[in-house]
Design an enzyme around this catalytic site. Structure first.
Site, PDB file in Angstrom:
ATOM      1  N   CYS A  11      41.752  45.537  37.159  1.00  0.00           N
ATOM      2  CA  CYS A  11      42.425  45.031  38.366  1.00  0.00           C
ATOM      3  C   CYS A  11      43.809  44.468  38.068  1.00  0.00           C
ATOM      4  CB  CYS A  11      41.584  43.931  39.018  1.00  0.00           C
ATOM      5  SG  CYS A  11      39.905  44.413  39.450  1.00  0.00           S
ATOM      6  N   ARG A  18      47.406  44.756  46.513  1.00  0.00           N
ATOM      7  CA  ARG A  18      46.238  45.648  46.553  1.00  0.00           C
ATOM      8  C   ARG A  18      44.951  44.851  46.372  1.00  0.00           C
ATOM      9  NH1 ARG A  18      42.769  48.672  43.131  1.00  0.00           N
ATOM     10  NH2 ARG A  18      43.383  47.296  41.425  1.00  0.00           N
TER      11      ARG A  18
END
Length: 290
Positions: free
Chosen positions: A178, A218
């Site tokens: 991530c 995101r």
């Protein structure tokens, strides 16, 4: 055969199995070692009259293909179809590059691509293999994601244990994947491997923080959508459905668009990148025309 000898053989066999497993688990180390040896000792090889030294890098590309193939197999147990496809394509592409290096008598563009990958791996590996760096990066991304979540999405999430952000009772763990470290390393490797003036390279390195910030949005979007159950279409039938659509579909499209924009800007800043791509396409086209 004496019992002592049998024990020694058995112990050696166990060591062999252990080392083999370790090598397979750390195949990227092999790739990095091969590429570094090829690049570092290239001039020495040339002075010794070894004209085909760079062709040994094909071994590294074969190992890289194995790495991507193993990653593809791992993704088969997930619902991340995009990464499943990308890792499969990467495995195929790596094998093709290995084959091209073997049959092609030109160093360019294969040497540049090898340098590109080598730099990218050198950037990524410390964050994957050194716990302190990995934890630092993950914690930093988690905190910055939480900031975006609260300031942009006006959502009051909180960080609990192990860099996990929880929103409305729905937890999302921030892991190394991530952090966008792969994308940042990818573009950094590309910028640094090109035969371009240093000034342009320094200017282009602004892409790195852009990628980092884009990734924070995101992450925040995926957490916001999951925490508020925005995409419960009843297809999957669980609370995870919102996360699936936000993270595996919408966020992937968003990431793709960011990459396209950055690639376009890279073409504008570096005509050398366009030349590199054209040479790769030209090489494959010649094979098709034969």
């Amino acid at each position: 055969m004496h019992k002592y000898q049998k024990l020694n053989i058995q112990k050696l066999y166990q060591i062999y199995i252990y080392l083999t497993i370790r090598l397979l688990m750390n195949v990227m180390w092999i790739v990095l070692a091969i590429f570094l040896i090829i690049l570092i000792f290239e001039r020495v090889a040339e002075r010794l009259g070894i004209d085909r030294w760079y062709k040994l890098s094909s071994i590294g590309w074969i190992f890289l293909s194995i790495y991507w193939l193993s990653s593809f197999i791992a993704y088969l147990d997930t619902d991340d179809f995009v990464n499943m496809l990308l890792t499969l394509l990467a495995a195929i592409f790596s094998f093709i590059i290995a084959f091209k290096i073997i049959i092609d008598n030109r160093k360019y563009p294969w040497k540049n691509i090898t340098l590109w990958v080598t730099i990218s791996i050198l950037i990524i590996f410390p964050f994957y293999k050194i716990p302190i760096l990995r934890d630092f990066l993950i914690d930093m991304v988690a905190n910055h994601t939480l900031f975006i979540l609260s300031s942009v999405f006006n959502a009051s999430g909180e960080i609990i244990t192990d860099a996990t952000i929880i929103l409305n009772g729905f937890p999302v763990s921030i892991v190394i994947g991530c952090t966008a470290i792969e994308s940042m390393a990818f573009f950094a490797g590309l910028i640094l491997c090109l035969n371009a003036p240093l000034k342009r390279k320094i200017i282009a390195l602004v892409f790195i923080p852009v990628i980092y910030i884009a990734n924070l949005f995101r992450n925040a979007f995926a957490i916001y959508a999951y925490g508020n159950q925005l995409f419960q279409f009843g297809i999957i039938g669980t609370a995870h459905e919102s996360f699936f659509w936000a993270h595996n579909v919408i966020a992937k499209i968003y990431s793709f668009l960011v990459v396209v924009i950055l690639a376009y800007l890279t073409f504008k800043i570096f005509p050398e990148f366009l030349t590199l791509i054209e040479d790769i396409i030209s090489s494959f086209k010649k094979d098709v025309d034969k």
